[in-house]
Design a protein around this motif. Structure first.
Motif, PDB file in Angstrom:
ATOM      1  N   PRO A   1       4.473  20.007  -2.570  1.00  0.00           N
ATOM      2  CA  PRO A   1       3.885  19.214  -1.473  1.00  0.00           C
ATOM      3  C   PRO A   1       3.631  17.755  -1.853  1.00  0.00           C
ATOM      4  CG  PRO A   1       2.813  21.346  -1.615  1.00  0.00           C
ATOM      5  CD  PRO A   1       3.702  21.245  -2.804  1.00  0.00           C
ATOM      6  N   MET A   2       3.271  17.516  -3.113  1.00  0.00           N
ATOM      7  CA  MET A   2       3.068  16.138  -3.540  1.00  0.00           C
ATOM      8  C   MET A   2       4.390  15.371  -3.529  1.00  0.00           C
ATOM      9  SD  MET A   2      -0.118  16.451  -3.880  1.00  0.00           S
ATOM     10  CE  MET A   2      -0.410  14.736  -4.273  1.00  0.00           C
ATOM     11  N   PHE A   3       5.469  16.008  -4.024  1.00  0.00           N
ATOM     12  CA  PHE A   3       6.776  15.352  -3.989  1.00  0.00           C
ATOM     13  C   PHE A   3       7.221  15.131  -2.541  1.00  0.00           C
ATOM     14  CE2 PHE A   3       7.626  17.500  -8.304  1.00  0.00           C
ATOM     15  CZ  PHE A   3       7.126  16.407  -8.977  1.00  0.00           C
ATOM     16  N   GLY A   4       6.907  16.114  -1.666  1.00  0.00           N
ATOM     17  CA  GLY A   4       7.249  15.943  -0.248  1.00  0.00           C
ATOM     18  C   GLY A   4       6.517  14.762   0.368  1.00  0.00           C
ATOM     19  N   THR A   5       5.243  14.588   0.000  1.00  0.00           N
ATOM     20  CA  THR A   5       4.490  13.433   0.496  1.00  0.00           C
ATOM     21  C   THR A   5       5.105  12.132   0.005  1.00  0.00           C
ATOM     22  OG1 THR A   5       2.461  14.753   0.494  1.00  0.00           O
ATOM     23  CG2 THR A   5       2.206  12.372   0.579  1.00  0.00           C
ATOM     24  N   ALA A   6       5.554  12.118  -1.257  1.00  0.00           N
ATOM     25  CA  ALA A   6       6.198  10.915  -1.797  1.00  0.00           C
ATOM     26  C   ALA A   6       7.480  10.604  -1.040  1.00  0.00           C
ATOM     27  CB  ALA A   6       6.472  11.095  -3.286  1.00  0.00           C
ATOM     28  N   VAL A   7       8.260  11.652  -0.704  1.00  0.00           N
ATOM     29  CA  VAL A   7       9.498  11.437   0.065  1.00  0.00           C
ATOM     30  C   VAL A   7       9.174  10.883   1.441  1.00  0.00           C
ATOM     31  CG1 VAL A   7      11.454  12.607   1.152  1.00  0.00           C
ATOM     32  CG2 VAL A   7      10.807  13.173  -1.192  1.00  0.00           C
ATOM     33  N   TRP A   8       8.126  11.423   2.087  1.00  0.00           N
ATOM     34  CA  TRP A   8       7.729  10.900   3.400  1.00  0.00           C
ATOM     35  C   TRP A   8       7.329   9.423   3.309  1.00  0.00           C
ATOM     36  CZ3 TRP A   8       2.224  10.185   4.564  1.00  0.00           C
ATOM     37  CH2 TRP A   8       2.014   9.657   5.833  1.00  0.00           C
TER      38      TRP A   8
ATOM     39  N   PHE B   1       0.835  -1.205   0.000  1.00  0.00           N
ATOM     40  CA  PHE B   1       0.000   0.000   0.000  1.00  0.00           C
ATOM     41  C   PHE B   1       0.868   1.252   0.000  1.00  0.00           C
ATOM     42  CE2 PHE B   1      -2.099   3.419   2.337  1.00  0.00           C
ATOM     43  CZ  PHE B   1      -3.282   3.548   1.632  1.00  0.00           C
ATOM     44  N   ILE B   2       1.923   1.264   0.795  1.00  0.00           N
ATOM     45  CA  ILE B   2       2.823   2.421   0.836  1.00  0.00           C
ATOM     46  C   ILE B   2       3.428   2.656  -0.543  1.00  0.00           C
ATOM     47  CG2 ILE B   2       4.933   3.348   1.845  1.00  0.00           C
ATOM     48  CD1 ILE B   2       2.663   3.271   3.802  1.00  0.00           C
ATOM     49  N   ALA B   3       3.852   1.585  -1.221  1.00  0.00           N
ATOM     50  CA  ALA B   3       4.465   1.715  -2.544  1.00  0.00           C
ATOM     51  C   ALA B   3       3.476   2.321  -3.543  1.00  0.00           C
ATOM     52  CB  ALA B   3       4.955   0.354  -3.026  1.00  0.00           C
ATOM     53  N   VAL B   4       2.241   1.798  -3.548  1.00  0.00           N
ATOM     54  CA  VAL B   4       1.235   2.307  -4.494  1.00  0.00           C
ATOM     55  C   VAL B   4       0.935   3.778  -4.218  1.00  0.00           C
ATOM     56  CG1 VAL B   4      -1.160   2.067  -5.233  1.00  0.00           C
ATOM     57  CG2 VAL B   4       0.243   0.027  -4.896  1.00  0.00           C
ATOM     58  N   MET B   5       0.790   4.144  -2.934  1.00  0.00           N
ATOM     59  CA  MET B   5       0.501   5.535  -2.604  1.00  0.00           C
ATOM     60  C   MET B   5       1.665   6.440  -2.992  1.00  0.00           C
ATOM     61  SD  MET B   5      -2.538   5.622  -1.524  1.00  0.00           S
ATOM     62  CE  MET B   5      -2.446   7.347  -1.113  1.00  0.00           C
ATOM     63  N   ALA B   6       2.905   5.989  -2.781  1.00  0.00           N
ATOM     64  CA  ALA B   6       4.064   6.805  -3.153  1.00  0.00           C
ATOM     65  C   ALA B   6       4.088   7.057  -4.653  1.00  0.00           C
ATOM     66  CB  ALA B   6       5.352   6.110  -2.704  1.00  0.00           C
ATOM     67  N   TRP B   7       3.811   6.013  -5.434  1.00  0.00           N
ATOM     68  CA  TRP B   7       3.784   6.185  -6.892  1.00  0.00           C
ATOM     69  C   TRP B   7       2.648   7.111  -7.319  1.00  0.00           C
ATOM     70  CZ3 TRP B   7       4.401   0.238  -8.032  1.00  0.00           C
ATOM     71  CH2 TRP B   7       5.726  -0.133  -7.757  1.00  0.00           C
ATOM     72  N   LEU B   8       1.495   6.994  -6.669  1.00  0.00           N
ATOM     73  CA  LEU B   8       0.338   7.805  -7.051  1.00  0.00           C
ATOM     74  C   LEU B   8       0.604   9.285  -6.804  1.00  0.00           C
ATOM     75  CD1 LEU B   8      -2.548   8.035  -8.043  1.00  0.00           C
ATOM     76  CD2 LEU B   8      -3.330   7.562  -5.711  1.00  0.00           C
ATOM     77  N   VAL B   9       1.083   9.645  -5.594  1.00  0.00           N
ATOM     78  CA  VAL B   9       1.311  11.069  -5.311  1.00  0.00           C
ATOM     79  C   VAL B   9       2.492  11.592  -6.126  1.00  0.00           C
ATOM     80  CG1 VAL B   9       0.308  10.935  -3.005  1.00  0.00           C
ATOM     81  CG2 VAL B   9       2.747  10.559  -3.282  1.00  0.00           C
ATOM     82  N   PHE B  10       3.460  10.734  -6.452  1.00  0.00           N
ATOM     83  CA  PHE B  10       4.561  11.148  -7.326  1.00  0.00           C
ATOM     84  C   PHE B  10       4.026  11.485  -8.721  1.00  0.00           C
ATOM     85  CE2 PHE B  10       7.919   9.776 -10.384  1.00  0.00           C
ATOM     86  CZ  PHE B  10       8.825  10.802 -10.129  1.00  0.00           C
ATOM     87  N   ALA B  11       3.117  10.647  -9.217  1.00  0.00           N
ATOM     88  CA  ALA B  11       2.528  10.907 -10.540  1.00  0.00           C
ATOM     89  C   ALA B  11       1.698  12.180 -10.526  1.00  0.00           C
ATOM     90  CB  ALA B  11       1.677   9.715 -10.968  1.00  0.00           C
ATOM     91  N   ILE B  12       0.956  12.434  -9.433  1.00  0.00           N
ATOM     92  CA  ILE B  12       0.177  13.668  -9.343  1.00  0.00           C
ATOM     93  C   ILE B  12       1.108  14.874  -9.320  1.00  0.00           C
ATOM     94  CG2 ILE B  12      -1.373  14.992  -7.857  1.00  0.00           C
ATOM     95  CD1 ILE B  12      -2.618  12.332  -6.995  1.00  0.00           C
ATOM     96  N   GLY B  13       2.236  14.754  -8.615  1.00  0.00           N
ATOM     97  CA  GLY B  13       3.208  15.836  -8.599  1.00  0.00           C
ATOM     98  C   GLY B  13       3.748  16.129  -9.986  1.00  0.00           C
ATOM     99  N   LEU B  14       4.020  15.077 -10.760  1.00  0.00           N
ATOM    100  CA  LEU B  14       4.489  15.281 -12.138  1.00  0.00           C
ATOM    101  C   LEU B  14       3.423  15.966 -12.982  1.00  0.00           C
ATOM    102  CD1 LEU B  14       6.334  11.892 -12.837  1.00  0.00           C
ATOM    103  CD2 LEU B  14       7.349  14.103 -12.259  1.00  0.00           C
ATOM    104  N   ASN B  15       2.150  15.622 -12.719  1.00  0.00           N
ATOM    105  CA  ASN B  15       1.060  16.276 -13.439  1.00  0.00           C
ATOM    106  C   ASN B  15       0.999  17.761 -13.099  1.00  0.00           C
ATOM    107  OD1 ASN B  15      -2.206  16.937 -12.926  1.00  0.00           O
ATOM    108  ND2 ASN B  15      -1.633  16.250 -14.984  1.00  0.00           N
ATOM    109  N   PHE B  16       1.133  18.100 -11.819  1.00  0.00           N
ATOM    110  CA  PHE B  16       1.123  19.501 -11.411  1.00  0.00           C
ATOM    111  C   PHE B  16       2.301  20.258 -12.009  1.00  0.00           C
ATOM    112  CE2 PHE B  16      -1.599  19.699  -7.300  1.00  0.00           C
ATOM    113  CZ  PHE B  16      -2.656  19.148  -7.995  1.00  0.00           C
ATOM    114  N   ALA B  17       3.444  19.573 -12.105  1.00  0.00           N
ATOM    115  CA  ALA B  17       4.643  20.224 -12.635  1.00  0.00           C
ATOM    116  C   ALA B  17       4.558  20.438 -14.141  1.00  0.00           C
ATOM    117  CB  ALA B  17       5.882  19.398 -12.293  1.00  0.00           C
ATOM    118  N   GLY B  18       3.574  19.820 -14.810  1.00  0.00           N
ATOM    119  CA  GLY B  18       3.375  20.032 -16.228  1.00  0.00           C
ATOM    120  C   GLY B  18       3.969  18.981 -17.126  1.00  0.00           C
ATOM    121  N   LEU B  19       4.400  17.838 -16.549  1.00  0.00           N
ATOM    122  CA  LEU B  19       5.004  16.802 -17.384  1.00  0.00           C
ATOM    123  C   LEU B  19       3.977  16.171 -18.317  1.00  0.00           C
ATOM    124  CD1 LEU B  19       7.523  15.060 -18.024  1.00  0.00           C
ATOM    125  CD2 LEU B  19       6.683  13.434 -16.313  1.00  0.00           C
ATOM    126  N   PHE B  20       2.725  16.028 -17.842  1.00  0.00           N
ATOM    127  CA  PHE B  20       1.695  15.394 -18.665  1.00  0.00           C
ATOM    128  C   PHE B  20       0.338  15.932 -18.247  1.00  0.00           C
ATOM    129  CE2 PHE B  20       1.621  12.977 -14.817  1.00  0.00           C
ATOM    130  CZ  PHE B  20       0.331  12.493 -14.690  1.00  0.00           C
TER     131      PHE B  20
END
Length: 675
Positions: A481-488, A362-381
């Motif tokens: 903040p999304m990347f920070g959540t992924a780091v946590w 569960f931790i792995a899936v959540m880390a990937w999800l918030v990382f992907a949302i962070g990339l979306n906010f950053a404008g990657l996709f």
């Protein structure tokens, strides 16, 4: 001087006749798991009998089994080899511990240093040695090893140096219950008598003599009646008509008394009136509102706030629908989590609130999800698939996205709920299913309610700034903040699954980032390569496994080195000796826990206070599943961390501290308890 000589001679003769205490202990059978020997309470038989004991020194995390082992295992056995004709009586077992293993297996175990006394009847007098053989099964959470040994015990006469062990063992044995006990057909065990009630009973557990009497892995829900309490047992073959065994009753100070009882058939007494449901529903709603300010939820709220700002002036009806969809997502997620936890606990799993964060997958899936949302906010996709499905679904795309955002908010908010929902969560998990789910739904509604209010009030829409270029910059800022959540979450993974877990999550994030980057380009080949990258990340999930839980318990890095890992036996021993103990139940994924420890427990000034007042800081790490900590939480009316309990010196009642700590609160508690 002449008068003193006769008296001195008489004293020396008496001393010689008495003789020093001699060891009455056999050879020791040693393995990597235990040291076992045969000991005697006396160095010579008396009236044709002698009391012996099988003494176990078990290594940490290893255990043997009680007289009723439960669903699996086998109790130790002993037989006398010499002298011929000697017979061994049954073991006298100390009170057991409850262990729920994987697959819903409930066992009753003994751990640490265990003496199993028994009486041997001898065929003749003048016995100077006894030979015996014994078999036992020693297990840890992953492995069981059958062991056996032969013992030769010489009886040299005189006093036994091991007599103190037997006195302590006798003091720990269950004593007959002075209370009335009845068992209802549905498995409700009622214990009534003077002096029983909420103020003196914080926890209880029943251990049956018959291993087939109840579902041994099922939790035993504690309730209170007039002049007593009840335990809701789960009959293995209903209806129940009798119950015999040992009940362990724990008081607020953590001291436990073990009683033998024989329950007669009888109807369950009516329960005492508890806190009205409306109070718990209101507390849950308020807690959900407060959670919107917690760091667990803030990164997800940023997603919703950005969406509302985009819609603030253009389409108020759609904004309201999206806000309602978000609230529906928070309620649905809370019902799924609460219902799942209720179902698992009904099946015997020793789980508490936030149990999903004890799963590295569960931790792995959540880390990937918030990382992907962070990339979306950053404008990657950009996510625009729903809008391409047709005009009919174009307007519903935002609604479905809002619903999913509500689900995500609850998924990451769970570690923050316990400080504000301790009582309500305990009530939800102890109440009937319908009432419990109502409390969970109120908590979810509280999380989503602010956005419903924002979207429903037209004046708010006029206050919000109009969409413009500033939203692009704000969106990119909110990526961090999304990347920070992924780091946590990556740090939590390091605690739960070690360096290999961190490597796997990092590799999966790399694959997902690569896949999202490929989506920027047209072409079926590149899209297929992106799909393969995501599949590769998913295939890594089975390799994410918890770190070896059988090793030494690790303490959070912020805490002083003088802190000791929690264990029920260690706490009981410290309390028995009258030591002051401060218990900190924590978890790596609990942000409130981490802040409290760094602010109120780890500073050097607090360490000096603990040392000056001779307070032992005992830390229970609930990052990974630990049934002993789950039982401690349940005994104090909690289903999640953090919880802080101070046991004053002597045997005074413990003090439960607030779930948000400050140094002044800790100092005042220690000073107030001493006074």
């Amino acid at each position: 001087m002449k008068r003193l000589l006769p008296a001195l001679a008489a004293f020396l003769l008496a001393l010689a006749a008495t003789g020093p205490a001699r060891a009455a202990r056999s050879n020791e059978v040693t393995s990597p798991r235990a040291q076992v020997s045969l000991v005697s309470a006396a160095n010579a038989p008396k009236a044709g009998t002698i009391t012996l004991g099988l003494l176990f020194h078990l290594k940490p995390d290893w255990h043997i089994y009680w007289s009723d082992p439960g669903d699996a295992g086998q109790a130790p056995t002993v037989s006398i080899v010499a002298p011929a004709g000697a017979k061994a009586g049954p073991f006298a077992f100390p009170p057991p511990h409850w262990l729920v293993a994987g697959g819903g297996v409930g066992d009753y175990i003994e751990s640490g240093t265990v003496l199993l006394p028994f009486t041997v009847t001898l065929p003749q007098s003048g016995v100077t040695a006894i030979d015996a053989k014994a078999d036992w099964l020693v297990c840890n959470p992953k492995l069981c090893v059958p062991e056996h040994g032969r013992f030769h015990l010489a009886l040299a006469g005189g006093a036994s140096a091991e007599a103190g062990l037997f006195r302590a063992a006798r003091a720990a044995l269950p004593r007959p219950s002075p209370y009335r006990a009845t068992i209802a057909p549905d498995g409700t065990l009622a214990i009534t008598g003077a002096g029983l009630g909420r103020s003196v009973v914080k926890g209880a557990h029943f251990y049956p003599d018959d291993p087939a009497a109840i579902v041994n892995a099922a939790p035993q829900r504690l309730g209170f009646v007039r002049d007593g309490f009840t335990l809701r047992l789960k009959p293995a073959h209903p209806p129940m008509t009798a119950a015999a065994g040992v009940i362990e009753i724990t008081d607020p100070s953590g001291r436990m008394q073990a009683l033998t009882l024989h329950a007669a058939p009888g109807a369950a007494p009516p329960p005492l009136a508890g806190t009205p449901l409306i109070v718990w529903l209101g507390a849950a709603l308020l807690a959900g509102l407060i959670l919107n300010l917690m760091p667990c939820v803030f990164p997800v709220l940023a997603i919703k706030a950005l969406a509302l700002a985009r819609l603030g002036h253009d389409d108020r009806p759609l904004a309201r629908r999206e806000a309602l969809a978000y609230a529906a997502g928070t309620v649905a997620a809370m019902l799924l989590l609460g219902g799942g936890l209720l179902a698992l606990r009904a099946g015997g799993a020793a789980l508490g609130w936030g149990f999903q964060f004890q799963s590295p997958v569960f931790i792995a899936v959540m880390a990937w999800l918030v990382f992907a949302i962070g990339l979306n906010f950053a404008g990657l996709f950009e996510i625009s698939g729903l809008e391409n499905l047709g005009a009919g679904l174009a307007r519903h795309g935002g609604v479905l996205g809002s619903f999913a955002t509500g689900l995500l908010a609850v998924a990451v908010a769970t570690p923050c709920t316990a400080p504000f929902m301790g009582g309500a969560l305990a009530a939800a998990l102890a109440a009937p299913v319908t009432l419990g789910l109502s409390i969970f739904a109120s908590l979810g509604l509280g999380i989503g309610l602010p956005f419903v209010a924002l979207a429903a009030v037209p004046a708010v829409g006029r206050i919000l700034p109009r969409p413009g270029p500033w939203m692009v910059i704000l969106r990119q800022i909110l990526a961090f903040p999304m990347f920070g959540t992924a780091v946590w979450l990556l740090w939590v993974m390091s605690v739960e699954a070690g360096s290999s877990g961190v490597l796997i999550v990092g590799a999966g994030a790399l694959l997902i980032g690569f896949a999202l980057w490929l989506l920027r380009f047209p072409g079926i080949l590149l899209r297929g390569l992106a799909v393969l990258a995501v599949i590769g990340a998913v295939l890594l999930l089975p390799r994410v496994v918890p770190a070896d839980a059988t090793g030494p318990a690790a303490l959070p890095g912020a805490l002083p080195r003088s802190a000791v890992p929690y264990s029920p036996s260690k706490l009981a021993a410290l309390r028995k000796d009258g030591h002051a103990v401060f218990v900190d139940m924590t978890a790596a994924w609990c942000i409130t826990c981490q802040v409290n420890e760094r602010v109120a427990l780890a500073p050097r000034a607090m360490q000096r206070l603990f040392a000056a007042r001779h307070v032992t800081l005992m830390v229970g790490d609930w990052t990974r599943r630990d049934p002993a900590i789950t039982r401690f939480l349940a005994a104090h009316g909690r289903d999640g961390v953090p919880i802080y309990v101070y046991y004053p010196p002597g045997h005074a009642a413990p003090v439960v501290l607030p779930q948000v700590l400050t140094p002044s609160i800790v100092r005042a508690t220690i000073a107030g308890a001493r006074s």
